[in-house]
Design a protein around this motif. Structure first.
Motif, mmCIF file in Angstrom:
data_model
loop_
_atom_site.group_PDB
_atom_site.id
_atom_site.type_symbol
_atom_site.label_atom_id
_atom_site.label_comp_id
_atom_site.label_asym_id
_atom_site.label_seq_id
_atom_site.Cartn_x
_atom_site.Cartn_y
_atom_site.Cartn_z
ATOM 1 N N ARG A 91 -1.837 -1.071 7.849
ATOM 2 C CA ARG A 91 -2.907 -1.749 7.118
ATOM 3 C C ARG A 91 -2.838 -3.268 7.222
ATOM 4 N NH1 ARG A 91 -6.827 2.048 5.766
ATOM 5 N NH2 ARG A 91 -5.728 4.030 5.748
ATOM 6 N N VAL A 92 -2.064 -3.755 8.147
ATOM 7 C CA VAL A 92 -1.930 -5.197 8.344
ATOM 8 C C VAL A 92 -2.906 -5.643 9.431
ATOM 9 C CG1 VAL A 92 -0.374 -6.983 9.222
ATOM 10 C CG2 VAL A 92 0.454 -5.312 7.566
ATOM 11 N N GLU A 93 -3.587 -6.747 9.201
ATOM 12 C CA GLU A 93 -4.599 -7.202 10.147
ATOM 13 C C GLU A 93 -3.986 -7.642 11.480
ATOM 14 O OE1 GLU A 93 -7.865 -7.052 9.971
ATOM 15 O OE2 GLU A 93 -7.702 -6.052 8.023
ATOM 16 N N ASP A 94 -2.936 -8.452 11.424
ATOM 17 C CA ASP A 94 -2.323 -8.999 12.631
ATOM 18 C C ASP A 94 -0.854 -8.587 12.650
ATOM 19 O OD1 ASP A 94 -1.200 -10.550 14.666
ATOM 20 O OD2 ASP A 94 -2.549 -12.243 14.295
ATOM 21 N N ILE A 95 -0.562 -7.467 13.289
ATOM 22 C CA ILE A 95 0.784 -6.906 13.271
ATOM 23 C C ILE A 95 1.814 -7.830 13.930
ATOM 24 C CG2 ILE A 95 2.220 -5.004 14.122
ATOM 25 C CD1 ILE A 95 -0.190 -3.163 13.596
ATOM 26 N N PRO A 96 1.580 -8.357 15.135
ATOM 27 C CA PRO A 96 2.592 -9.231 15.750
ATOM 28 C C PRO A 96 2.927 -10.450 14.898
ATOM 29 C CG PRO A 96 1.015 -8.518 17.397
ATOM 30 C CD PRO A 96 0.465 -8.090 16.067
ATOM 31 N N ASN A 97 1.908 -11.120 14.356
ATOM 32 C CA ASN A 97 2.176 -12.314 13.551
ATOM 33 C C ASN A 97 2.850 -11.967 12.228
ATOM 34 O OD1 ASN A 97 1.410 -14.386 15.241
ATOM 35 N ND2 ASN A 97 -0.725 -14.353 14.596
ATOM 36 N N THR A 98 2.521 -10.798 11.667
ATOM 37 C CA THR A 98 3.159 -10.366 10.426
ATOM 38 C C THR A 98 4.651 -10.134 10.658
ATOM 39 O OG1 THR A 98 1.135 -9.366 9.563
ATOM 40 C CG2 THR A 98 3.215 -8.576 8.648
ATOM 41 N N ILE A 99 4.984 -9.435 11.739
ATOM 42 C CA ILE A 99 6.393 -9.197 12.054
ATOM 43 C C ILE A 99 7.101 -10.524 12.326
ATOM 44 C CG2 ILE A 99 7.969 -8.186 13.749
ATOM 45 C CD1 ILE A 99 5.985 -5.878 14.058
ATOM 46 N N HIS B 244 -4.716 0.816 11.346
ATOM 47 C CA HIS B 244 -4.335 0.658 12.746
ATOM 48 C C HIS B 244 -3.618 1.918 13.205
ATOM 49 C CE1 HIS B 244 -5.327 -3.597 13.098
ATOM 50 N NE2 HIS B 244 -4.781 -3.781 11.920
ATOM 51 N N TYR B 245 -3.950 2.383 14.400
ATOM 52 C CA TYR B 245 -3.290 3.548 14.958
ATOM 53 C C TYR B 245 -2.067 3.066 15.723
ATOM 54 C CZ TYR B 245 -7.832 5.544 13.854
ATOM 55 O OH TYR B 245 -8.983 5.939 13.203
ATOM 56 N N ILE B 246 -0.964 2.901 15.017
ATOM 57 C CA ILE B 246 0.229 2.348 15.644
ATOM 58 C C ILE B 246 1.450 3.200 15.330
ATOM 59 C CG2 ILE B 246 0.741 0.785 13.712
ATOM 60 C CD1 ILE B 246 1.616 -1.252 15.976
ATOM 61 N N THR B 247 2.285 3.398 16.333
ATOM 62 C CA THR B 247 3.539 4.129 16.151
ATOM 63 C C THR B 247 4.685 3.249 16.665
ATOM 64 O OG1 THR B 247 3.067 5.240 18.249
ATOM 65 C CG2 THR B 247 2.515 6.434 16.226
ATOM 66 N N SER B 248 5.871 3.820 16.731
ATOM 67 C CA SER B 248 7.070 3.009 16.975
ATOM 68 C C SER B 248 7.023 2.227 18.283
ATOM 69 C CB SER B 248 8.318 3.894 16.938
ATOM 70 O OG SER B 248 8.229 4.924 17.904
ATOM 71 N N SER B 249 6.453 2.798 19.343
ATOM 72 C CA SER B 249 6.437 2.080 20.619
ATOM 73 C C SER B 249 5.619 0.799 20.530
ATOM 74 C CB SER B 249 5.890 2.975 21.738
ATOM 75 O OG SER B 249 4.553 3.353 21.466
ATOM 76 N N GLY B 250 4.555 0.822 19.721
ATOM 77 C CA GLY B 250 3.759 -0.390 19.528
ATOM 78 C C GLY B 250 4.560 -1.483 18.842
ATOM 79 N N ILE B 251 5.452 -1.080 17.933
ATOM 80 C CA ILE B 251 6.288 -2.056 17.224
ATOM 81 C C ILE B 251 7.383 -2.592 18.141
ATOM 82 C CG2 ILE B 251 7.792 -2.437 15.237
ATOM 83 C CD1 ILE B 251 4.803 -1.898 14.591
ATOM 84 N N THR B 252 8.026 -1.699 18.892
ATOM 85 C CA THR B 252 9.109 -2.159 19.773
ATOM 86 C C THR B 252 8.572 -3.072 20.876
ATOM 87 O OG1 THR B 252 8.940 -0.100 21.069
ATOM 88 C CG2 THR B 252 10.599 -0.183 19.313
ATOM 89 N N GLU B 253 7.336 -2.857 21.306
ATOM 90 C CA GLU B 253 6.727 -3.758 22.293
ATOM 91 C C GLU B 253 6.599 -5.167 21.711
ATOM 92 O OE1 GLU B 253 3.047 -2.014 23.464
ATOM 93 O OE2 GLU B 253 3.998 -0.306 24.464
ATOM 94 N N LEU C 202 0.815 -1.214 0.000
ATOM 95 C CA LEU C 202 0.000 0.000 0.000
ATOM 96 C C LEU C 202 0.851 1.267 0.000
ATOM 97 C CD1 LEU C 202 -3.002 0.634 -0.176
ATOM 98 C CD2 LEU C 202 -3.043 0.993 2.265
ATOM 99 N N ALA C 203 1.746 1.343 -0.949
ATOM 100 C CA ALA C 203 2.417 2.595 -1.294
ATOM 101 C C ALA C 203 3.383 3.137 -0.269
ATOM 102 C CB ALA C 203 1.386 3.678 -1.607
ATOM 103 N N GLY C 204 3.750 2.313 0.693
ATOM 104 C CA GLY C 204 4.634 2.837 1.723
ATOM 105 C C GLY C 204 5.894 3.461 1.182
ATOM 106 N N ALA C 205 6.466 2.898 0.152
ATOM 107 C CA ALA C 205 7.725 3.416 -0.357
ATOM 108 C C ALA C 205 7.584 4.101 -1.709
ATOM 109 C CB ALA C 205 8.734 2.282 -0.465
ATOM 110 N N LEU D 94 -0.394 -10.588 3.898
ATOM 111 C CA LEU D 94 -1.043 -11.825 4.335
ATOM 112 C C LEU D 94 -1.125 -12.829 3.191
ATOM 113 C CD1 LEU D 94 -2.489 -13.451 6.508
ATOM 114 C CD2 LEU D 94 -4.625 -12.291 5.873
ATOM 115 N N GLU D 95 -1.462 -12.358 1.991
ATOM 116 C CA GLU D 95 -1.537 -13.256 0.838
ATOM 117 C C GLU D 95 -0.168 -13.859 0.530
ATOM 118 O OE1 GLU D 95 -5.219 -11.012 -1.545
ATOM 119 O OE2 GLU D 95 -3.126 -10.487 -1.959
ATOM 120 N N TYR D 96 0.866 -13.044 0.648
ATOM 121 C CA TYR D 96 2.221 -13.546 0.408
ATOM 122 C C TYR D 96 2.569 -14.611 1.450
ATOM 123 C CZ TYR D 96 7.293 -13.754 0.094
ATOM 124 O OH TYR D 96 8.584 -14.211 -0.019
#
Length: 298
Positions: free
Chosen positions: A153-161, A203-212, A64-67, A127-129
């Motif tokens: 825009r990812v449904e399940d952020i922890p599992n995606t990472i 999803h309303y997520i910023t860096s602290s959500g990712i580092t957690e 989704l156009a991130g880059a 997710l499809e990938y």
């Protein structure tokens, strides 16, 4: 009759995103990171490349156009070529938007310096990938994976990472670029979320959500903070087309200014002017778009 509010389509998102890029320093911020940190980060891939006859495998997932249709990808590839001269790069791209895939391919066709780079495009969501990889049972390993501004825009952020981290080869690195907790977005989402329309499905997520998430996974990572701004002055000019597209991008809503109830419109514009979101420079309203670059070890 006022039309009802609705989310942006993929095509409408592209247009709104372009307006954002045209008036923000998002790419300049990424360029500064590329200049200051990427050479050392990519130099650390040497050990994982050395046993593969100087081949490097990259998975560059924009989702989704991130880059912005491959511009940042090619910059990173050129840094890798400079750090590891003569290396052959197997580059795979995951991007669901056909317009961005087409634009990316056009960039590659116009680049004369990519002879040692192969490209494979997967027009898929993350997710499809992931599902495709698991169904085929071919869990390819990569030296470098990036996820630029896509986890919203990812449904399940922890599992995606967790999945993409599992795709790293030995000594590989995962780069996640996400909005910083010091950005205006973080404040807007935290303090004024009720101002945002229900049609924004991100999803309303910023860096602290990712580092957690990374801490729970027990993986080593480092966070780099870089300042970035977005000139949103036109958002407050009645009837301004550019400002309208900016508000569409900010809210994820088609024609937000024309379809949102007046009270909602006013509340959001007032929230955008708060000092924790924006500053004023030479009469212009500059929204804080600060980014966090998170480098995750394999």
């Amino acid at each position: 009759m006022i039309p009802s509010m609705r989310s942006l389509t993929a095509e409408e998102y592209v247009e709104a995103f372009k307006s954002f890029l045209d008036h923000s320093t998002e790419h300049q911020c990424m360029d500064e990171f590329n200049k200051q940190q990427m050479p050392n980060i990519l130099a650390g891939l040497y050990l994982s490349m050395s046993h593969k006859a100087e081949h490097a495998s990259l998975l560059l997932g924009d989702f989704l156009a991130g880059a912005a249709a491959g511009e940042q990808d090619l910059k990173m590839i050129r840094i890798l070529q400079a750090v590891h001269p003569g290396v052959f790069i197997d580059n795979e791209i995951v991007e669901p938007n056909p317009q961005h895939v087409a634009a990316y391919k056009e960039l590659v066709n116009q680049a004369p310096d990519l002879q040692n780079v192969s490209f494979i495009w997967h027009q898929l969501t993350s997710l499809e990938y992931e599902q495709q990889v698991k169904e085929k049972g071919t869990h390819k390993k990569f030296d470098f994976i990036h996820m630029i501004q896509m986890l919203y825009r990812v449904e399940d952020i922890p599992n995606t990472i967790k999945f993409f981290h599992s795709c790293l080869d030995h000594h590989g690195k995962l780069l996640i670029i996400i909005l910083s907790d010091s950005s205006g977005w973080a404040s807007l989402w935290k303090k004024h979320r009720d101002c945002l329309p229900a049609t924004d499905r991100g999803h309303y997520i910023t860096s602290s959500g990712i580092t957690e998430v990374l801490q729970r996974l027990g993986v080593e990572h480092r966070v780099y903070e870089f300042p970035s701004g977005w000139d949103i002055t036109e958002c407050f000019i009645e009837g301004d087309a550019v400002g309208g597209r900016m508000m569409d991008f900010l809210t994820g809503t088609k024609n937000f200014l024309g379809t949102a109830p007046p009270a909602l419109r006013r509340r959001l514009q007032e929230a955008l002017c708060q000092p924790e979101c924006s500053s004023t420079r030479d009469g212009r309203v500059i929204f804080s778009n600060n980014l966090s670059m998170i480098v995750v070890e394999s």
